[in-house]
Design an enzyme around this catalytic site. Structure first.
Site, mmCIF file in Angstrom:
data_model
loop_
_atom_site.group_PDB
_atom_site.id
_atom_site.type_symbol
_atom_site.label_atom_id
_atom_site.label_comp_id
_atom_site.label_asym_id
_atom_site.label_seq_id
_atom_site.Cartn_x
_atom_site.Cartn_y
_atom_site.Cartn_z
ATOM 1 N N LYS A 199 44.722 26.415 34.931
ATOM 2 C CA LYS A 199 45.197 27.653 35.559
ATOM 3 C C LYS A 199 46.694 27.790 35.285
ATOM 4 O O LYS A 199 47.544 27.391 36.086
ATOM 5 C CB LYS A 199 44.916 27.615 37.060
ATOM 6 N N SER A 399 38.242 35.183 35.996
ATOM 7 C CA SER A 399 38.663 34.876 37.346
ATOM 8 C C SER A 399 37.939 35.749 38.372
ATOM 9 O O SER A 399 36.727 35.691 38.485
ATOM 10 C CB SER A 399 40.179 35.000 37.470
#
Length: 615
Positions: A199, A399
Protein backbone atom coordinates in the site's frame (compact mmCIF):
# COMPACT_ATOMS: atom_id res chain seq x y z
CA UNK A 1 -31.68 63.03 0.34
CA UNK A 2 -34.99 61.19 0.25
CA UNK A 3 -35.45 61.95 -3.46
CA UNK A 4 -31.96 60.65 -4.19
CA UNK A 5 -32.63 57.38 -2.36
CA UNK A 6 -35.90 56.92 -4.26
CA UNK A 7 -34.04 57.49 -7.54
CA UNK A 8 -31.36 54.96 -6.62
CA UNK A 9 -33.98 52.37 -5.65
CA UNK A 10 -35.80 52.98 -8.93
CA UNK A 11 -32.52 52.54 -10.89
CA UNK A 12 -31.78 49.35 -8.94
CA UNK A 13 -35.22 47.90 -9.78
CA UNK A 14 -34.77 48.91 -13.42
CA UNK A 15 -31.37 47.23 -13.70
CA UNK A 16 -32.66 44.17 -11.91
CA UNK A 17 -35.61 43.96 -14.31
CA UNK A 18 -33.34 44.37 -17.34
CA UNK A 19 -31.02 41.67 -16.07
CA UNK A 20 -33.87 39.24 -15.44
CA UNK A 21 -35.39 40.03 -18.82
CA UNK A 22 -32.11 39.43 -20.64
CA UNK A 23 -31.56 36.21 -18.75
CA UNK A 24 -35.05 34.99 -19.66
CA UNK A 25 -34.46 35.82 -23.32
CA UNK A 26 -31.14 33.98 -23.30
CA UNK A 27 -32.71 30.98 -21.58
CA UNK A 28 -35.58 30.84 -24.07
CA UNK A 29 -33.19 31.18 -27.00
CA UNK A 30 -30.98 28.38 -25.75
CA UNK A 31 -34.02 26.19 -25.00
CA UNK A 32 -35.44 26.75 -28.48
CA UNK A 33 -32.10 26.03 -30.11
CA UNK A 34 -31.63 22.84 -28.09
CA UNK A 35 -35.13 21.58 -28.86
CA UNK A 36 -34.59 22.30 -32.53
CA UNK A 37 -31.26 20.49 -32.47
CA UNK A 38 -32.67 17.49 -30.62
CA UNK A 39 -35.73 17.04 -32.84
CA UNK A 40 -33.76 17.80 -35.98
CA UNK A 41 -31.05 15.30 -35.12
CA UNK A 42 -33.62 12.63 -34.27
CA UNK A 43 -34.32 12.28 -37.96
CA UNK A 44 -30.72 11.15 -38.49
CA UNK A 45 -28.66 11.62 -41.64
CA UNK A 46 -28.97 9.21 -44.52
CA UNK A 47 -26.24 6.65 -45.11
CA UNK A 48 -25.08 6.80 -48.75
CA UNK A 49 -24.11 3.74 -50.73
CA UNK A 50 -20.36 3.17 -50.81
CA UNK A 51 -19.98 5.44 -47.82
CA UNK A 52 -16.75 6.32 -46.04
CA UNK A 53 -17.09 6.10 -42.26
CA UNK A 54 -15.16 9.06 -40.86
CA UNK A 55 -13.68 8.44 -37.43
CA UNK A 56 -12.00 11.58 -36.09
CA UNK A 57 -12.14 11.35 -32.29
CA UNK A 58 -11.45 14.61 -30.44
CA UNK A 59 -10.34 14.32 -26.83
CA UNK A 60 -9.68 11.34 -24.57
CA UNK A 61 -11.53 8.04 -24.28
CA UNK A 62 -14.12 7.65 -21.51
CA UNK A 63 -16.51 4.93 -20.42
CA UNK A 64 -19.19 7.48 -19.48
CA UNK A 65 -19.64 11.19 -20.14
CA UNK A 66 -18.82 13.47 -17.23
CA UNK A 67 -21.63 15.85 -18.25
CA UNK A 68 -25.31 15.29 -18.98
CA UNK A 69 -26.68 15.06 -22.53
CA UNK A 70 -28.25 18.50 -22.17
CA UNK A 71 -25.05 20.11 -20.96
CA UNK A 72 -23.15 18.64 -23.90
CA UNK A 73 -25.88 19.90 -26.23
CA UNK A 74 -25.40 23.38 -24.78
CA UNK A 75 -21.64 23.05 -25.25
CA UNK A 76 -22.22 22.11 -28.90
CA UNK A 77 -24.46 25.14 -29.44
CA UNK A 78 -21.81 27.40 -27.89
CA UNK A 79 -19.19 25.75 -30.14
CA UNK A 80 -17.10 24.49 -27.25
CA UNK A 81 -14.69 21.71 -28.16
CA UNK A 82 -15.68 18.25 -27.00
CA UNK A 83 -12.87 16.59 -25.06
CA UNK A 84 -14.51 13.23 -24.30
CA UNK A 85 -14.87 10.29 -26.67
CA UNK A 86 -17.46 7.77 -25.47
CA UNK A 87 -16.00 4.32 -26.11
CA UNK A 88 -19.41 2.69 -26.45
CA UNK A 89 -20.61 5.02 -29.21
CA UNK A 90 -17.33 4.67 -31.08
CA UNK A 91 -17.09 0.88 -30.97
CA UNK A 92 -20.81 0.31 -31.60
CA UNK A 93 -20.68 2.48 -34.71
CA UNK A 94 -17.58 0.69 -35.99
CA UNK A 95 -19.08 -2.75 -35.41
CA UNK A 96 -22.35 -1.88 -37.14
CA UNK A 97 -20.46 -0.32 -40.03
CA UNK A 98 -18.42 -3.51 -40.40
CA UNK A 99 -21.67 -5.40 -41.11
CA UNK A 100 -23.31 -2.63 -43.15
CA UNK A 101 -22.99 -3.18 -46.94
CA UNK A 102 -23.40 0.58 -47.49
CA UNK A 103 -20.08 1.29 -45.71
CA UNK A 104 -17.12 0.70 -48.00
CA UNK A 105 -14.15 1.86 -45.95
CA UNK A 106 -13.05 3.98 -42.97
CA UNK A 107 -10.84 7.00 -42.44
CA UNK A 108 -9.17 7.29 -39.04
CA UNK A 109 -8.06 10.87 -38.39
CA UNK A 110 -6.06 10.97 -35.15
CA UNK A 111 -4.84 14.57 -35.27
CA UNK A 112 -7.00 15.64 -32.29
CA UNK A 113 -7.08 12.39 -30.40
CA UNK A 114 -5.77 12.61 -26.82
CA UNK A 115 -5.57 8.88 -26.18
CA UNK A 116 -6.62 6.85 -23.16
CA UNK A 117 -5.41 4.01 -20.99
CA UNK A 118 -4.06 0.82 -22.56
CA UNK A 119 -7.29 -0.94 -21.58
CA UNK A 120 -9.49 1.67 -23.26
CA UNK A 121 -7.31 1.81 -26.36
CA UNK A 122 -7.36 -1.95 -26.81
CA UNK A 123 -11.16 -1.97 -26.66
CA UNK A 124 -11.27 0.45 -29.61
CA UNK A 125 -8.45 -1.40 -31.40
CA UNK A 126 -10.48 -4.63 -31.16
CA UNK A 127 -13.37 -2.94 -32.98
CA UNK A 128 -11.00 -1.62 -35.67
CA UNK A 129 -9.57 -5.12 -36.13
CA UNK A 130 -13.10 -6.52 -36.61
CA UNK A 131 -13.82 -3.84 -39.21
CA UNK A 132 -10.69 -4.74 -41.16
CA UNK A 133 -11.41 -8.46 -40.80
CA UNK A 134 -14.76 -7.82 -42.50
CA UNK A 135 -12.78 -6.96 -45.63
CA UNK A 136 -13.14 -3.18 -45.34
CA UNK A 137 -9.94 -1.12 -45.49
CA UNK A 138 -8.94 1.53 -42.94
CA UNK A 139 -6.96 4.63 -43.90
CA UNK A 140 -5.26 6.30 -40.91
CA UNK A 141 -3.70 9.76 -40.81
CA UNK A 142 -1.98 12.03 -38.28
CA UNK A 143 0.64 14.73 -38.40
CA UNK A 144 2.44 12.75 -35.68
CA UNK A 145 1.36 9.72 -33.67
CA UNK A 146 1.46 9.58 -29.90
CA UNK A 147 1.93 6.16 -28.36
CA UNK A 148 -1.78 5.85 -27.66
CA UNK A 149 -2.87 7.07 -31.08
CA UNK A 150 -0.51 4.69 -32.82
CA UNK A 151 -2.06 1.68 -31.08
CA UNK A 152 -5.22 2.50 -33.07
CA UNK A 153 -3.42 3.49 -36.26
CA UNK A 154 -1.55 0.18 -36.30
CA UNK A 155 -4.85 -1.58 -37.05
CA UNK A 156 -5.21 0.36 -40.32
CA UNK A 157 -4.37 -1.10 -43.72
CA UNK A 158 -2.84 2.20 -44.85
CA UNK A 159 -1.03 4.40 -42.30
CA UNK A 160 -0.24 7.92 -43.53
CA UNK A 161 1.89 10.49 -41.71
CA UNK A 162 3.04 14.04 -42.40
CA UNK A 163 6.63 14.33 -43.74
CA UNK A 164 7.60 16.19 -40.54
CA UNK A 165 5.87 13.76 -38.22
CA UNK A 166 7.05 11.26 -35.60
CA UNK A 167 5.77 7.96 -34.24
CA UNK A 168 6.46 8.42 -30.52
CA UNK A 169 6.59 4.98 -28.91
CA UNK A 170 8.59 4.99 -25.68
CA UNK A 171 6.98 2.42 -23.36
CA UNK A 172 5.16 2.80 -20.04
CA UNK A 173 6.40 4.24 -16.77
CA UNK A 174 5.19 5.09 -13.28
CA UNK A 175 6.69 8.33 -11.96
CA UNK A 176 5.47 10.73 -9.29
CA UNK A 177 6.88 13.50 -7.10
CA UNK A 178 8.00 12.76 -3.54
CA UNK A 179 7.50 15.54 -1.01
CA UNK A 180 9.27 14.36 2.17
CA UNK A 181 12.34 16.59 1.74
CA UNK A 182 10.13 19.62 1.13
CA UNK A 183 7.87 18.77 4.07
CA UNK A 184 10.90 18.36 6.35
CA UNK A 185 12.23 21.75 5.27
CA UNK A 186 8.99 23.58 5.99
CA UNK A 187 8.33 21.69 9.21
CA UNK A 188 5.37 19.49 8.20
CA UNK A 189 5.18 15.92 9.47
CA UNK A 190 2.88 13.39 7.81
CA UNK A 191 1.86 10.54 10.09
CA UNK A 192 1.17 7.53 7.88
CA UNK A 193 -0.78 4.47 8.94
CA UNK A 194 -1.27 1.57 6.56
CA UNK A 195 -2.03 -2.11 6.41
CA UNK A 196 -0.71 -3.92 3.38
CA UNK A 197 2.89 -4.43 2.35
CA UNK A 198 2.34 -2.82 -1.05
CA UNK A 199 0.00 0.00 0.00
CA UNK A 200 2.33 2.69 -1.32
CA UNK A 201 -0.06 5.63 -1.66
CA UNK A 202 1.50 7.15 1.49
CA UNK A 203 5.03 7.06 0.08
CA UNK A 204 5.04 10.47 -1.67
CA UNK A 205 4.68 12.05 1.79
CA UNK A 206 6.93 9.72 3.77
CA UNK A 207 9.79 8.85 1.41
CA UNK A 208 12.15 10.51 -1.05
CA UNK A 209 11.75 7.77 -3.64
CA UNK A 210 9.94 4.56 -4.54
CA UNK A 211 10.23 1.70 -2.05
CA UNK A 212 11.43 -1.75 -3.17
CA UNK A 213 7.92 -3.16 -2.58
CA UNK A 214 6.28 -0.48 -4.71
CA UNK A 215 8.94 -0.96 -7.38
CA UNK A 216 8.19 -4.69 -7.48
CA UNK A 217 4.45 -4.08 -7.80
CA UNK A 218 4.70 -1.35 -10.42
CA UNK A 219 7.23 -3.30 -12.49
CA UNK A 220 4.76 -6.20 -12.76
CA UNK A 221 1.79 -4.28 -14.15
CA UNK A 222 3.99 -2.03 -16.31
CA UNK A 223 5.47 -5.09 -17.98
CA UNK A 224 1.95 -6.47 -18.54
CA UNK A 225 0.91 -3.23 -20.21
CA UNK A 226 4.04 -2.96 -22.34
CA UNK A 227 3.96 -6.60 -23.45
CA UNK A 228 0.32 -6.19 -24.44
CA UNK A 229 1.07 -3.00 -26.38
CA UNK A 230 4.11 -4.36 -28.21
CA UNK A 231 2.44 -7.67 -29.04
CA UNK A 232 -0.70 -6.01 -30.43
CA UNK A 233 1.13 -3.42 -32.53
CA UNK A 234 3.53 -6.01 -33.90
CA UNK A 235 0.71 -8.39 -34.86
CA UNK A 236 -1.26 -5.61 -36.56
CA UNK A 237 1.76 -4.42 -38.58
CA UNK A 238 3.17 -7.86 -39.40
CA UNK A 239 6.24 -7.32 -37.21
CA UNK A 240 7.83 -9.03 -34.23
CA UNK A 241 7.33 -7.66 -30.69
CA UNK A 242 11.11 -7.42 -30.38
CA UNK A 243 11.09 -4.87 -33.20
CA UNK A 244 8.67 -2.63 -31.32
CA UNK A 245 10.71 -3.08 -28.15
CA UNK A 246 13.87 -2.16 -30.01
CA UNK A 247 12.30 0.91 -31.60
CA UNK A 248 11.14 2.24 -28.22
CA UNK A 249 14.37 1.40 -26.40
CA UNK A 250 16.70 2.89 -29.01
CA UNK A 251 14.58 5.73 -30.38
CA UNK A 252 17.15 8.53 -29.77
CA UNK A 253 19.93 6.53 -31.45
CA UNK A 254 17.66 5.58 -34.37
CA UNK A 255 16.68 9.21 -34.90
CA UNK A 256 20.34 10.24 -34.96
CA UNK A 257 21.15 7.46 -37.45
CA UNK A 258 18.29 8.67 -39.69
CA UNK A 259 19.71 12.18 -39.71
CA UNK A 260 16.73 13.46 -37.71
CA UNK A 261 14.20 12.38 -40.35
CA UNK A 262 11.70 10.74 -37.99
CA UNK A 263 9.08 10.18 -40.69
CA UNK A 264 11.44 8.21 -42.90
CA UNK A 265 12.63 6.29 -39.85
CA UNK A 266 9.02 5.26 -39.08
CA UNK A 267 8.51 4.17 -42.68
CA UNK A 268 11.71 2.08 -42.71
CA UNK A 269 10.68 0.49 -39.41
CA UNK A 270 7.38 -0.61 -40.95
CA UNK A 271 5.26 1.64 -38.73
CA UNK A 272 3.80 3.81 -41.53
CA UNK A 273 3.06 3.09 -45.17
CA UNK A 274 2.99 6.52 -46.78
CA UNK A 275 4.68 9.81 -45.89
CA UNK A 276 2.38 12.51 -47.24
CA UNK A 277 0.28 15.53 -46.37
CA UNK A 278 -3.47 15.69 -45.79
CA UNK A 279 -4.37 16.56 -49.39
CA UNK A 280 -2.66 13.48 -50.76
CA UNK A 281 -4.35 11.39 -48.09
CA UNK A 282 -7.80 12.70 -49.11
CA UNK A 283 -7.10 11.98 -52.79
CA UNK A 284 -6.12 8.40 -51.97
CA UNK A 285 -9.31 7.87 -49.94
CA UNK A 286 -11.51 9.41 -52.65
CA UNK A 287 -9.93 7.13 -55.23
CA UNK A 288 -10.56 4.07 -53.05
CA UNK A 289 -14.17 5.19 -52.45
CA UNK A 290 -14.73 5.78 -56.15
CA UNK A 291 -16.55 9.07 -55.54
CA UNK A 292 -15.90 12.55 -54.09
CA UNK A 293 -15.53 12.51 -50.32
CA UNK A 294 -18.06 15.32 -49.91
CA UNK A 295 -20.74 12.91 -51.11
CA UNK A 296 -19.44 9.74 -49.48
CA UNK A 297 -18.40 10.72 -45.96
CA UNK A 298 -20.46 10.13 -42.85
CA UNK A 299 -19.16 10.92 -39.36
CA UNK A 300 -19.23 8.00 -36.95
CA UNK A 301 -21.44 9.92 -34.48
CA UNK A 302 -23.98 10.67 -37.23
CA UNK A 303 -23.80 7.06 -38.35
CA UNK A 304 -24.32 5.86 -34.78
CA UNK A 305 -27.40 8.09 -34.40
CA UNK A 306 -28.80 6.97 -37.78
CA UNK A 307 -28.35 3.24 -37.26
CA UNK A 308 -28.70 2.75 -33.50
CA UNK A 309 -31.33 0.04 -32.87
CA UNK A 310 -34.30 0.97 -30.70
CA UNK A 311 -35.22 -1.99 -28.54
CA UNK A 312 -38.90 -2.42 -27.75
CA UNK A 313 -38.44 -5.08 -25.10
CA UNK A 314 -39.78 -4.33 -21.64
CA UNK A 315 -37.18 -6.34 -19.73
CA UNK A 316 -33.93 -4.44 -19.21
CA UNK A 317 -30.33 -4.97 -18.17
CA UNK A 318 -29.22 -1.70 -16.56
CA UNK A 319 -25.59 -0.61 -16.92
CA UNK A 320 -24.47 1.63 -14.05
CA UNK A 321 -21.17 3.55 -14.38
CA UNK A 322 -18.94 3.74 -11.31
CA UNK A 323 -16.49 6.11 -12.94
CA UNK A 324 -14.03 8.09 -10.79
CA UNK A 325 -12.82 8.36 -7.22
CA UNK A 326 -15.29 7.16 -4.58
CA UNK A 327 -16.23 9.90 -2.13
CA UNK A 328 -18.84 10.36 0.55
CA UNK A 329 -21.62 12.91 0.45
CA UNK A 330 -25.18 13.38 -0.68
CA UNK A 331 -24.49 15.54 -3.74
CA UNK A 332 -23.05 14.56 -7.10
CA UNK A 333 -19.44 15.67 -7.71
CA UNK A 334 -18.17 15.92 -11.30
CA UNK A 335 -15.49 13.33 -11.97
CA UNK A 336 -16.22 11.33 -8.80
CA UNK A 337 -18.56 8.61 -7.55
CA UNK A 338 -20.52 10.16 -4.68
CA UNK A 339 -22.06 7.55 -2.39
CA UNK A 340 -25.42 9.28 -1.84
CA UNK A 341 -26.53 9.63 -5.49
CA UNK A 342 -25.03 6.22 -6.36
CA UNK A 343 -26.93 4.42 -3.60
CA UNK A 344 -30.16 6.14 -4.62
CA UNK A 345 -29.59 5.12 -8.23
CA UNK A 346 -29.03 1.47 -7.29
CA UNK A 347 -32.03 1.45 -4.95
CA UNK A 348 -34.25 2.80 -7.74
CA UNK A 349 -33.18 -0.17 -9.86
CA UNK A 350 -34.06 -2.42 -6.94
CA UNK A 351 -37.69 -1.29 -7.16
CA UNK A 352 -37.86 -1.05 -10.98
CA UNK A 353 -39.73 -4.16 -12.16
CA UNK A 354 -38.42 -3.75 -15.73
CA UNK A 355 -34.80 -4.07 -14.61
CA UNK A 356 -33.98 -7.77 -14.33
CA UNK A 357 -30.19 -7.50 -13.93
CA UNK A 358 -27.53 -4.87 -13.30
CA UNK A 359 -24.04 -4.46 -14.73
CA UNK A 360 -21.60 -2.22 -12.87
CA UNK A 361 -19.16 -0.64 -15.31
CA UNK A 362 -16.30 0.09 -12.94
CA UNK A 363 -13.41 2.44 -13.69
CA UNK A 364 -12.29 3.69 -10.30
CA UNK A 365 -9.12 3.81 -8.17
CA UNK A 366 -11.18 3.45 -4.99
CA UNK A 367 -11.65 6.07 -2.33
CA UNK A 368 -13.50 6.56 0.92
CA UNK A 369 -13.99 3.41 2.97
CA UNK A 370 -17.36 4.59 4.32
CA UNK A 371 -18.66 5.52 0.87
CA UNK A 372 -17.50 2.19 -0.59
CA UNK A 373 -19.25 0.34 2.22
CA UNK A 374 -22.54 2.16 1.52
CA UNK A 375 -22.42 1.35 -2.20
CA UNK A 376 -21.46 -2.26 -1.50
CA UNK A 377 -24.51 -2.62 0.75
CA UNK A 378 -26.74 -1.35 -2.10
CA UNK A 379 -25.24 -4.01 -4.40
CA UNK A 380 -26.03 -6.70 -1.86
CA UNK A 381 -29.64 -5.44 -1.62
CA UNK A 382 -30.00 -5.90 -5.37
CA UNK A 383 -28.73 -9.45 -5.15
CA UNK A 384 -30.96 -10.22 -2.16
CA UNK A 385 -33.94 -9.10 -4.26
CA UNK A 386 -33.03 -11.71 -6.89
CA UNK A 387 -31.46 -9.31 -9.41
CA UNK A 388 -28.08 -10.54 -10.66
CA UNK A 389 -25.21 -8.05 -10.48
CA UNK A 390 -22.23 -8.44 -12.81
CA UNK A 391 -19.11 -6.26 -12.83
CA UNK A 392 -17.25 -5.11 -15.94
CA UNK A 393 -13.87 -3.65 -14.98
CA UNK A 394 -12.23 -1.01 -17.14
CA UNK A 395 -8.80 0.48 -16.56
CA UNK A 396 -9.09 0.39 -12.76
CA UNK A 397 -11.19 -1.43 -10.21
CA UNK A 398 -8.95 -1.03 -7.21
CA UNK A 399 -9.25 -0.82 -3.44
CA UNK A 400 -12.69 0.55 -2.51
CA UNK A 401 -13.89 -0.10 -6.06
CA UNK A 402 -12.83 -3.73 -5.70
CA UNK A 403 -14.56 -3.90 -2.33
CA UNK A 404 -17.80 -2.97 -4.11
CA UNK A 405 -17.09 -5.30 -7.04
CA UNK A 406 -16.47 -8.31 -4.82
CA UNK A 407 -20.12 -8.18 -3.72
CA UNK A 408 -21.28 -8.92 -7.29
CA UNK A 409 -22.19 -12.32 -8.65
CA UNK A 410 -19.64 -12.39 -11.49
CA UNK A 411 -16.58 -10.26 -12.19
CA UNK A 412 -15.12 -9.54 -15.63
CA UNK A 413 -11.78 -7.80 -16.15
CA UNK A 414 -9.69 -6.94 -19.18
CA UNK A 415 -6.18 -8.49 -19.25
CA UNK A 416 -4.65 -5.04 -18.63
CA UNK A 417 -7.12 -3.95 -15.94
CA UNK A 418 -5.55 -3.02 -12.61
CA UNK A 419 -7.63 -4.45 -9.80
CA UNK A 420 -7.68 -5.66 -6.17
CA UNK A 421 -5.28 -3.35 -4.23
CA UNK A 422 -6.85 -4.68 -1.04
CA UNK A 423 -5.42 -2.43 1.64
CA UNK A 424 -6.11 0.61 3.81
CA UNK A 425 -4.14 3.71 4.72
CA UNK A 426 -4.57 6.95 6.62
CA UNK A 427 -2.57 10.17 6.49
CA UNK A 428 -2.61 12.73 9.30
CA UNK A 429 -0.61 15.97 8.90
CA UNK A 430 1.15 17.86 11.69
CA UNK A 431 2.07 21.49 10.93
CA UNK A 432 3.14 22.55 14.44
CA UNK A 433 6.82 22.86 13.46
CA UNK A 434 5.90 24.92 10.41
CA UNK A 435 3.86 27.27 12.57
CA UNK A 436 6.80 27.55 14.98
CA UNK A 437 9.06 28.66 12.15
CA UNK A 438 6.60 31.46 11.50
CA UNK A 439 6.60 32.46 15.15
CA UNK A 440 3.20 30.97 15.86
CA UNK A 441 2.72 29.00 19.07
CA UNK A 442 -0.24 26.77 19.85
CA UNK A 443 -1.54 26.40 23.39
CA UNK A 444 -4.74 25.89 25.33
CA UNK A 445 -6.60 23.55 27.61
CA UNK A 446 -9.07 20.70 27.16
CA UNK A 447 -11.46 18.67 29.26
CA UNK A 448 -9.90 15.29 28.41
CA UNK A 449 -6.42 14.08 27.40
CA UNK A 450 -7.65 13.30 23.87
CA UNK A 451 -8.85 16.82 23.07
CA UNK A 452 -6.76 18.34 20.30
CA UNK A 453 -5.64 14.99 18.93
CA UNK A 454 -7.61 15.68 15.76
CA UNK A 455 -5.89 19.00 15.12
CA UNK A 456 -3.03 19.23 12.58
CA UNK A 457 -1.63 22.09 14.66
CA UNK A 458 -0.51 19.68 17.40
CA UNK A 459 1.79 16.63 17.33
CA UNK A 460 0.05 13.28 17.35
CA UNK A 461 0.13 11.62 20.78
CA UNK A 462 1.51 8.04 20.87
CA UNK A 463 -1.76 6.62 22.21
CA UNK A 464 -3.69 8.32 19.39
CA UNK A 465 -1.25 6.99 16.82
CA UNK A 466 -1.68 3.48 18.25
CA UNK A 467 -5.47 3.82 18.06
CA UNK A 468 -5.30 4.96 14.46
CA UNK A 469 -3.15 2.00 13.46
CA UNK A 470 -5.55 -0.33 15.28
CA UNK A 471 -8.45 1.11 13.32
CA UNK A 472 -6.57 0.74 10.03
CA UNK A 473 -5.81 -2.89 10.94
CA UNK A 474 -9.50 -3.46 11.71
CA UNK A 475 -10.59 -1.94 8.39
CA UNK A 476 -8.10 -4.11 6.52
CA UNK A 477 -9.31 -7.26 8.25
CA UNK A 478 -12.90 -6.34 7.44
CA UNK A 479 -11.95 -5.63 3.81
CA UNK A 480 -10.25 -9.02 3.43
CA UNK A 481 -13.20 -10.77 5.10
CA UNK A 482 -15.67 -9.11 2.72
CA UNK A 483 -13.64 -10.14 -0.31
CA UNK A 484 -13.27 -13.68 1.03
CA UNK A 485 -17.03 -13.92 1.54
CA UNK A 486 -17.89 -12.45 -1.85
CA UNK A 487 -15.35 -14.53 -3.76
CA UNK A 488 -15.99 -17.69 -1.71
CA UNK A 489 -12.33 -17.93 -0.72
CA UNK A 490 -10.60 -18.42 2.60
CA UNK A 491 -9.43 -15.43 4.63
CA UNK A 492 -5.78 -16.53 4.51
CA UNK A 493 -6.04 -17.13 0.77
CA UNK A 494 -7.22 -13.55 0.18
CA UNK A 495 -4.82 -12.07 2.73
CA UNK A 496 -1.87 -13.67 0.94
CA UNK A 497 -2.66 -11.87 -2.34
CA UNK A 498 -4.04 -8.69 -0.78
CA UNK A 499 -1.45 -6.62 1.10
CA UNK A 500 -2.41 -3.50 -0.86
CA UNK A 501 -1.14 -4.91 -4.15
CA UNK A 502 -2.77 -4.06 -7.47
CA UNK A 503 -2.87 -6.99 -9.91
CA UNK A 504 -3.44 -7.04 -13.64
CA UNK A 505 -6.67 -8.62 -14.82
CA UNK A 506 -4.67 -11.53 -16.15
CA UNK A 507 -3.10 -12.18 -12.74
CA UNK A 508 -6.39 -11.53 -10.94
CA UNK A 509 -8.01 -14.35 -12.94
CA UNK A 510 -5.21 -16.70 -11.92
CA UNK A 511 -5.64 -15.67 -8.27
CA UNK A 512 -9.46 -16.11 -8.45
CA UNK A 513 -10.06 -12.44 -7.72
CA UNK A 514 -12.12 -12.20 -10.94
CA UNK A 515 -14.10 -14.83 -12.83
CA UNK A 516 -13.49 -14.10 -16.50
CA UNK A 517 -11.47 -11.97 -18.90
CA UNK A 518 -13.75 -9.90 -21.13
CA UNK A 519 -15.40 -6.56 -21.72
CA UNK A 520 -18.75 -4.89 -21.21
CA UNK A 521 -20.49 -6.96 -23.91
CA UNK A 522 -19.53 -10.19 -22.15
CA UNK A 523 -20.74 -8.83 -18.81
CA UNK A 524 -24.11 -7.75 -20.26
CA UNK A 525 -24.69 -11.11 -21.92
CA UNK A 526 -23.81 -12.94 -18.72
CA UNK A 527 -26.10 -10.73 -16.63
CA UNK A 528 -28.97 -11.47 -19.03
CA UNK A 529 -28.23 -15.19 -18.83
CA UNK A 530 -28.23 -15.11 -15.01
CA UNK A 531 -31.61 -13.32 -15.15
CA UNK A 532 -32.94 -16.03 -17.51
CA UNK A 533 -33.48 -13.57 -20.36
CA UNK A 534 -33.38 -14.71 -23.97
CA UNK A 535 -30.66 -13.13 -26.18
CA UNK A 536 -33.23 -11.05 -28.08
CA UNK A 537 -35.62 -10.60 -25.18
CA UNK A 538 -34.18 -7.60 -23.37
CA UNK A 539 -32.93 -4.08 -23.89
CA UNK A 540 -29.74 -2.55 -22.47
CA UNK A 541 -30.31 0.64 -20.52
CA UNK A 542 -27.08 2.61 -20.15
CA UNK A 543 -27.61 4.94 -17.21
CA UNK A 544 -25.85 8.29 -16.80
CA UNK A 545 -23.49 8.87 -13.92
CA UNK A 546 -25.31 9.03 -10.62
CA UNK A 547 -26.64 12.54 -10.07
CA UNK A 548 -26.97 13.39 -13.77
CA UNK A 549 -30.52 13.98 -14.95
CA UNK A 550 -32.12 12.69 -18.09
CA UNK A 551 -34.62 14.27 -20.45
CA UNK A 552 -36.20 17.56 -19.43
CA UNK A 553 -34.96 17.06 -15.87
CA UNK A 554 -31.47 17.18 -17.33
CA UNK A 555 -32.36 20.36 -19.17
CA UNK A 556 -33.57 21.86 -15.90
CA UNK A 557 -30.29 20.85 -14.26
CA UNK A 558 -28.27 22.57 -17.01
CA UNK A 559 -30.50 25.64 -16.97
CA UNK A 560 -30.12 25.77 -13.19
CA UNK A 561 -26.37 25.85 -13.62
CA UNK A 562 -26.64 28.76 -16.05
CA UNK A 563 -29.09 30.65 -13.86
CA UNK A 564 -27.04 30.16 -10.71
CA UNK A 565 -23.88 31.32 -12.45
CA UNK A 566 -25.54 34.29 -14.18
CA UNK A 567 -27.28 35.52 -11.04
CA UNK A 568 -24.28 34.88 -8.82
CA UNK A 569 -26.25 32.31 -6.82
CA UNK A 570 -23.20 30.07 -6.38
CA UNK A 571 -20.79 30.80 -3.60
CA UNK A 572 -17.12 30.15 -3.02
CA UNK A 573 -15.43 27.54 -5.23
CA UNK A 574 -18.77 26.24 -6.51
CA UNK A 575 -19.81 29.63 -7.82
CA UNK A 576 -16.46 30.16 -9.50
CA UNK A 577 -16.59 26.74 -11.14
CA UNK A 578 -20.15 27.35 -12.37
CA UNK A 579 -19.24 30.72 -13.87
CA UNK A 580 -16.09 29.34 -15.50
CA UNK A 581 -18.08 26.45 -16.95
CA UNK A 582 -20.76 28.77 -18.29
CA UNK A 583 -18.18 30.97 -20.00
CA UNK A 584 -16.25 28.04 -21.42
CA UNK A 585 -13.21 28.69 -19.22
CA UNK A 586 -11.04 25.84 -17.86
CA UNK A 587 -13.08 24.94 -14.80
CA UNK A 588 -11.48 21.52 -14.29
CA UNK A 589 -8.77 22.94 -12.05
CA UNK A 590 -11.38 24.66 -9.87
CA UNK A 591 -13.42 21.46 -9.78
CA UNK A 592 -10.39 19.37 -8.78
CA UNK A 593 -9.48 21.89 -6.09
CA UNK A 594 -13.00 21.74 -4.69
CA UNK A 595 -12.86 17.97 -4.61
CA UNK A 596 -9.46 18.04 -2.88
CA UNK A 597 -10.71 20.47 -0.24
CA UNK A 598 -13.70 18.23 0.46
CA UNK A 599 -11.45 15.18 0.84
CA UNK A 600 -8.61 16.70 2.87
CA UNK A 601 -10.10 16.29 6.31
CA UNK A 602 -8.53 14.71 9.43
CA UNK A 603 -9.06 10.99 9.84
CA UNK A 604 -10.44 10.61 6.34
CA UNK A 605 -9.47 7.13 5.25
CA UNK A 606 -8.83 6.78 1.54
CA UNK A 607 -7.47 3.97 -0.59
CA UNK A 608 -6.15 4.34 -4.11
CA UNK A 609 -4.33 2.16 -6.59
CA UNK A 610 -0.70 3.39 -6.56
CA UNK A 611 -0.67 4.20 -10.25
CA UNK A 612 0.75 7.11 -12.19
CA UNK A 613 1.26 6.56 -15.94
CA UNK A 614 2.63 8.79 -18.63
CA UNK A 615 0.34 7.85 -21.51
Amino acid sequence: MGKLMKLLRWVDRLLHGIRRGLLNLITLAVLAAILFAVFHSSEGPGVPQGAVLTVAPEGHLVYSYSESDWQRAIDDLLDRPDNEVLIRSLTDAIDRAARDPRIKLMTLNLNRFDGGSITQLETVADALARFRKAGKPIYAYAGSYSQGAYLLAAEANHVYMNPLGTVMIVGYGAYQPYFKTLLDRIGVTMYAFRKGKYKSAVEPFTRTGMSPDAREENAAWLRTWWNSYATRVAAARGLEPAQIEGYASRLPQLVDAAGGNTAELARRQGLVNVIAGWQRFEKAVAKAAGQPLAQAQIDYLDYDAATRPHAAQSAAVAVVPLDGMIVGGDNAIPGAVASGPTVRQLDRLLHDAAVRAVVLQVDSPGGSVDASEDIRAAVLRLRAAGKPVVVSMGTLAASGAYMISSAAQTLYAEPTTLTADIGVFALVPNVSAALGKLGIDVGGIGTTPTVGSESPMMPLRPETASALQSHVNYLYKRFVSQVAEGRKLGFDQVDAVAQGRAWSGKDALRLKLVDHLGGIANAIADAARLAHLKPDGYRVDYLPRAGQKRGFAGLGQSMGLMTRAALGGGHGMRGLADMARLLGLPARELRDTTQLLRSARPYGYFAYAPVTWMH
